[in-house]
Write a protein that holds these residues in place. Sequence first.
Motif, mmCIF file in Angstrom:
data_model
loop_
_atom_site.group_PDB
_atom_site.id
_atom_site.type_symbol
_atom_site.label_atom_id
_atom_site.label_comp_id
_atom_site.label_asym_id
_atom_site.label_seq_id
_atom_site.Cartn_x
_atom_site.Cartn_y
_atom_site.Cartn_z
ATOM 1 N N ARG A 134 83.489 14.771 37.119
ATOM 2 C CA ARG A 134 82.307 14.410 36.305
ATOM 3 C C ARG A 134 81.936 15.713 35.582
ATOM 4 N N ARG A 135 83.263 16.754 35.724
ATOM 5 C CA ARG A 135 83.600 17.401 33.871
ATOM 6 C C ARG A 135 84.367 16.633 33.094
ATOM 7 N N HIS A 136 84.893 15.802 32.745
ATOM 8 C CA HIS A 136 85.351 15.257 32.411
ATOM 9 C C HIS A 136 84.279 14.255 31.388
ATOM 10 N N GLY A 137 83.089 13.435 32.581
ATOM 11 C CA GLY A 137 82.191 13.293 32.151
ATOM 12 C C GLY A 137 82.261 11.418 32.219
ATOM 13 N N CYS A 138 83.203 11.345 33.182
ATOM 14 C CA CYS A 138 83.567 10.032 34.006
ATOM 15 C C CYS A 138 82.575 9.311 34.721
ATOM 16 N N ASP A 139 82.464 8.439 35.424
ATOM 17 C CA ASP A 139 82.351 8.125 35.640
ATOM 18 C C ASP A 139 82.988 7.850 37.203
ATOM 19 N N GLY A 140 84.098 8.031 37.318
ATOM 20 C CA GLY A 140 84.678 7.875 38.849
ATOM 21 C C GLY A 140 86.606 8.041 38.437
ATOM 22 N N VAL A 141 86.822 8.719 39.512
ATOM 23 C CA VAL A 141 88.536 9.184 39.761
ATOM 24 C C VAL A 141 89.509 8.206 39.727
ATOM 25 N N ILE A 142 90.761 7.653 39.188
ATOM 26 C CA ILE A 142 91.458 7.336 39.947
ATOM 27 C C ILE A 142 92.992 7.785 40.257
ATOM 28 N N CYS A 143 93.640 8.159 41.709
ATOM 29 C CA CYS A 143 94.474 9.339 41.781
ATOM 30 C C CYS A 143 95.610 8.289 42.750
ATOM 31 N N GLY A 144 96.580 9.579 43.685
ATOM 32 C CA GLY A 144 97.209 9.220 44.319
ATOM 33 C C GLY A 144 97.510 10.075 44.792
ATOM 34 N N HIS A 145 98.936 10.900 45.520
ATOM 35 C CA HIS A 145 98.919 11.928 45.998
ATOM 36 C C HIS A 145 98.615 11.843 47.354
ATOM 37 N N ILE A 146 97.972 11.348 48.052
ATOM 38 C CA ILE A 146 97.507 11.854 49.930
ATOM 39 C C ILE A 146 97.821 10.467 50.041
ATOM 40 N N HIS A 147 98.783 9.371 50.245
ATOM 41 C CA HIS A 147 98.903 8.553 50.403
ATOM 42 C C HIS A 147 97.914 7.934 51.114
ATOM 43 N N TYR A 148 96.560 8.281 50.903
ATOM 44 C CA TYR A 148 95.235 7.216 51.572
ATOM 45 C C TYR A 148 94.921 6.579 50.845
ATOM 46 N N ALA A 149 94.914 5.403 50.767
ATOM 47 C CA ALA A 149 94.192 4.351 50.007
ATOM 48 C C ALA A 149 92.824 4.070 50.451
ATOM 49 N N THR A 150 91.777 4.595 49.442
ATOM 50 C CA THR A 150 90.389 3.770 49.368
ATOM 51 C C THR A 150 89.451 3.860 48.156
ATOM 52 N N ILE A 151 88.568 2.676 48.216
ATOM 53 C CA ILE A 151 87.868 2.777 47.181
ATOM 54 C C ILE A 151 85.753 3.267 47.867
ATOM 55 N N HIS A 152 85.457 4.634 47.494
ATOM 56 C CA HIS A 152 83.874 4.562 48.241
ATOM 57 C C HIS A 152 83.294 5.892 46.929
ATOM 58 N N ASP A 153 81.938 5.406 47.551
ATOM 59 C CA ASP A 153 81.020 6.575 45.836
ATOM 60 C C ASP A 153 80.635 7.140 46.729
ATOM 61 N N GLU A 154 81.058 8.550 47.944
ATOM 62 C CA GLU A 154 80.129 9.270 48.454
ATOM 63 C C GLU A 154 80.127 10.219 48.189
ATOM 64 N N GLN A 155 81.299 10.569 47.218
ATOM 65 C CA GLN A 155 80.505 12.087 46.487
ATOM 66 C C GLN A 155 79.979 11.692 45.349
ATOM 67 N N GLY A 156 79.204 10.520 44.850
ATOM 68 C CA GLY A 156 78.162 10.658 44.467
ATOM 69 C C GLY A 156 78.968 9.841 42.854
ATOM 70 N N ILE A 157 80.138 9.263 42.796
ATOM 71 C CA ILE A 157 80.950 8.791 41.853
ATOM 72 C C ILE A 157 81.881 8.472 42.426
ATOM 73 N N ARG A 158 82.219 7.400 42.386
ATOM 74 C CA ARG A 158 83.371 6.175 42.171
ATOM 75 C C ARG A 158 84.798 7.377 42.555
ATOM 76 N N TYR A 159 85.518 6.750 43.556
ATOM 77 C CA TYR A 159 86.843 7.557 43.725
ATOM 78 C C TYR A 159 87.001 6.367 44.814
ATOM 79 N N MET A 160 88.508 6.662 43.840
ATOM 80 C CA MET A 160 89.334 5.739 44.206
ATOM 81 C C MET A 160 91.030 6.020 43.952
#
Length: 270
Positions: free
Chosen positions: A201-227
């Motif tokens: 959100r702070r970057h003005g984006c619609d979503g975020v794509i990340c790694g690190h925690i070895h936990y693959a998922t796609i959802h919108d639970e935070q009101g923004i697309r998290y992948m």
Amino acid sequence: MGSDSLSEESPERHFRTLFISDVHLGARGSQADRLLDFLRSHDADTIYLVGDIVDGWALKSNWYWPQTHNDFVQKMLRKARKGAKVIYVPGNHDEFLRKYYGTHFGGIDVVENTVHTGADGKRYLVIHGDIFDLVVQNARWLAHLGDKAYDFAIQMNRFVNFFRKMFGVPYWSLSQWAKLKVKKAVNYIGAFEATLAGEARRHGCDGVICGHIHYATIHDEQGIRYMNCGDWVESCTALAEHEDGHFEIITWTDPVRWIAPVPRVTARAA
């Protein structure tokens, strides 16, 4: 050149974009052979390497670099030479590359983070995610201790699945099951996801794509697309963007090729 360079594959599936994270080349738990198999039948115009591709922590304590690890590096370089856009966002395990932001290695761009614009025009912050992990930032000794414990769990997984394979039973992750039974691990995942969603959100984006925690998922639970891309140590998952802009997580954990939605997998403060 490695053995993989001897054959030029004809990928069965071509995507607009592939996102791969947490390969951990140099660690004994890395399943680079499965990733190479995956890349023989999957390709993309743009490939993001979302951190922890090389495990500098593991290499410092015990040098391990089999041919498959070299083959993966050669494959990425070859894809870049053939016209694919390859972008490398270092993580904490390959933090030695962070001093090279803005440089190019064999056609591969090294950046701190970046914004990916999807086919539908939506903007996604691409970041490894470790800078939002308080354990990694404030207690590195604890992060290294957790890393050793995780390696032990991976070794146990191999032992368990050796016998499961003998009896024709599908792959099952002992450490995934154990960690998802621990309430603190589940709470950690939720807090990590919420923090990354806020950063997008702070970057003005619609979503975020990340790694690190070895936990693959796609959802919108935070009101923004998290992948989250997942990893290639245990879950063997990649995030793919189709030409029409929709995303899917592809799993590649069995010797025979199969494609299916990934279940929620393990967390690792890696």
